[in-house]
Design a protein around this motif. Structure first.
Motif, PDB file in Angstrom:
ATOM      1  N   LYS A 299       0.844  -1.192   0.000  1.00  0.00           N
ATOM      2  CA  LYS A 299       0.000   0.000   0.000  1.00  0.00           C
ATOM      3  C   LYS A 299       0.879   1.242   0.000  1.00  0.00           C
ATOM      4  O   LYS A 299       1.974   1.231   0.554  1.00  0.00           O
ATOM      5  N   ARG A 300       0.395   2.300  -0.653  1.00  0.00           N
ATOM      6  CA  ARG A 300       1.069   3.592  -0.586  1.00  0.00           C
ATOM      7  C   ARG A 300       0.906   4.148   0.823  1.00  0.00           C
ATOM      8  O   ARG A 300      -0.206   4.183   1.362  1.00  0.00           O
ATOM      9  N   SER A 301       1.999   4.570   1.403  1.00  0.00           N
ATOM     10  CA  SER A 301       1.938   5.037   2.783  1.00  0.00           C
ATOM     11  C   SER A 301       2.684   6.347   2.938  1.00  0.00           C
ATOM     12  O   SER A 301       3.807   6.494   2.441  1.00  0.00           O
ATOM     13  N   PRO A 302       2.082   7.340   3.624  1.00  0.00           N
ATOM     14  CA  PRO A 302       2.828   8.559   3.936  1.00  0.00           C
ATOM     15  C   PRO A 302       3.945   8.236   4.908  1.00  0.00           C
ATOM     16  O   PRO A 302       3.905   7.217   5.608  1.00  0.00           O
ATOM     17  N   VAL A 303       4.946   9.111   4.985  1.00  0.00           N
ATOM     18  CA  VAL A 303       6.169   8.779   5.716  1.00  0.00           C
ATOM     19  C   VAL A 303       6.140   9.189   7.189  1.00  0.00           C
ATOM     20  O   VAL A 303       6.870   8.655   8.003  1.00  0.00           O
ATOM     21  N   TYR A 304       5.303  10.164   7.556  1.00  0.00           N
ATOM     22  CA  TYR A 304       5.212  10.648   8.929  1.00  0.00           C
ATOM     23  C   TYR A 304       6.547  11.216   9.425  1.00  0.00           C
ATOM     24  O   TYR A 304       6.899  11.076  10.587  1.00  0.00           O
TER      25      TYR A 304
END
Length: 398
Positions: A299-304
């Motif tokens: 899944k595409r995930s933001p990096v935080y």
């Protein structure tokens, strides 16, 4: 930005020095983004060009204003009006879902917490300046009307509702940023405690009325966001909203077993593996960046993390001006914020606003997705803040 610059044009124009550390980093940051865009096509590929040319154009005209405080005053008035409209919008159209962190105006609770923390700091800085001016400690910023109990109620109520939004979004970074901002303002107030004691009666009366109004406003917002959108069938759901919950495992099982339809699309904070996501981004570092987020667990995930995000998207070396701009801006404003000399009382007014803005931005940069390009007032405020220290230095030198 160009229109705002033209409206701010005051003749005759003067030469300004951009040899300050924050302006050098400003130019290198947006220049680096433009170079990256030549090699990699991105979603926001014109950001560097717009900020380098239109943003620099605005900064140049701000630095040529005789009274640059007027620009900040108008900007703060605009933020307050937008906040009022946004609060009413949330009360009518954005319902708080049980057991799910509140997204408010935005697509994620993190972005809403960022907004709440930013406005909390803005209202606190305004209240701090108001107290100083009302007690004769400083002349303060130019305002359109005399200070009255209404001003106290506005700032105290705004701060209370902002803090409520931070708590409702249930984002630990927003809470930490709010606590730090409140501690900074409290530190300054304690430093003036001796002078403030002479005006105890007046301050207690004004702040007491504000506290009563704040309690009523927060209660109204709390009840409205839970009832009105559903009662009037006005609730609005955004596309691609990030719904998260931070409740315990036991409560999660009990609630979502009873209401399984409420669990659709909801992620648990405990299931987010930040270390794995960070390593996935760092392994793909290169010189010119990437156009898309990497896939983590398919899944595409933001990096935080803002530093990892910008170095992944733009290129590794962009970290130098990015971190340099943050450090230079905070050092410049923080140096005057903690000084107590008479000559620094005037510039303290603006430095407090810029310092608190930078503090909130960097807090989410360390642990969050802070770069909501063109979609968040904190993002725009932090980068356009580069213009004011330059204005101050320019007119002091002249």
């Amino acid at each position: 930005l160009v229109l705002l610059a033209l409206v701010s044009w005051e003749k005759p124009l003067q030469k300004v020095s951009w040899k300050t550390p924050w302006m050098v980093c400003w130019l290198l940051l947006w220049g680096g983004m433009i170079i990256s865009d030549f090699f990699v096509i991105k979603k926001w590929e014109l950001t560097g060009q717009v900020m380098l040319f239109a943003g620099s154009f605005l900064i140049f005209f701000c630095q040529n204003m005789q009274y640059p405080r007027d620009m900040i005053r108008d900007f703060l008035d605009a933020l307050e009006l937008v906040f009022l409209a946004g609060t009413v919008y949330c009360m009518l159209f954005r319902m708080k879902r049980p057991a799910v962190d509140y997204n408010g105006l935005f697509r994620s609770s993190e972005e809403f917490s960022m907004y709440g923390a930013f406005m909390w700091c803005m209202f606190l800085a305004e209240l701090d300046n108001l107290i100083k001016e009302d007690t004769g400690l400083s002349n303060g910023m130019k305002r359109k009307k005399k200070y009255t109990a209404v001003s106290y109620m506005k700032y105290i109520t705004g701060a209370a509702v902002s803090l409520y939004f931070v708590l409702r979004s249930n984002c630990i970074v927003g809470l930490v940023a709010s606590v730090i901002g409140g501690a900074f303002i409290l530190f300054r107030q304690l430093g003036n405690l001796k002078q403030l004691r002479k005006h105890t009666g007046k301050l207690l009366k004004s702040t007491g009325l504000g506290a009563v109004m704040a309690v009523l406003a927060v209660s109204a917002v709390h009840i409205a966001t839970k009832q009105i959108p559903q009662f009037l069938n006005l609730n609005i759901a955004y596309e691609n909203e990030r719904l998260v919950t931070g409740i315990s495992d036991e409560d999660y099982r009990d609630y979502f077993t009873m209401y399984p339809e409420q669990a659709e699309g909801v992620r648990r904070k405990q299931d987010m593996e930040y270390g794995t996501v960070w390593r996935s981004y760092i392994r793909r570092w290169n010189l010119f960046g990437h156009s898309e987020q990497p896939s983590v667990f398919r899944k595409r995930s933001p990096v935080y993390n803002g530093h990892i995000a910008i170095s992944y998207g733009t290129g590794l070396f962009i970290l130098v001006p990015y971190i340099g701009y943050q450090a230079a801006l905070l050092c410049s404003t923080g140096k005057n914020f903690f000084r107590r000399k008479e000559v620094h009382r005037e510039i303290y007014q603006e430095d407090s606003l810029i310092l608190l803005t930078g503090m909130v931005y960097i807090s989410f940069c360390i642990w969050g997705n802070v770069d909501v390009v063109w979609g968040h007032p904190l993002w725009l405020s932090f980068y356009l803040a580069a213009g004011y220290p330059g204005s101050r230095l320019q007119f002091q030198e002249n």
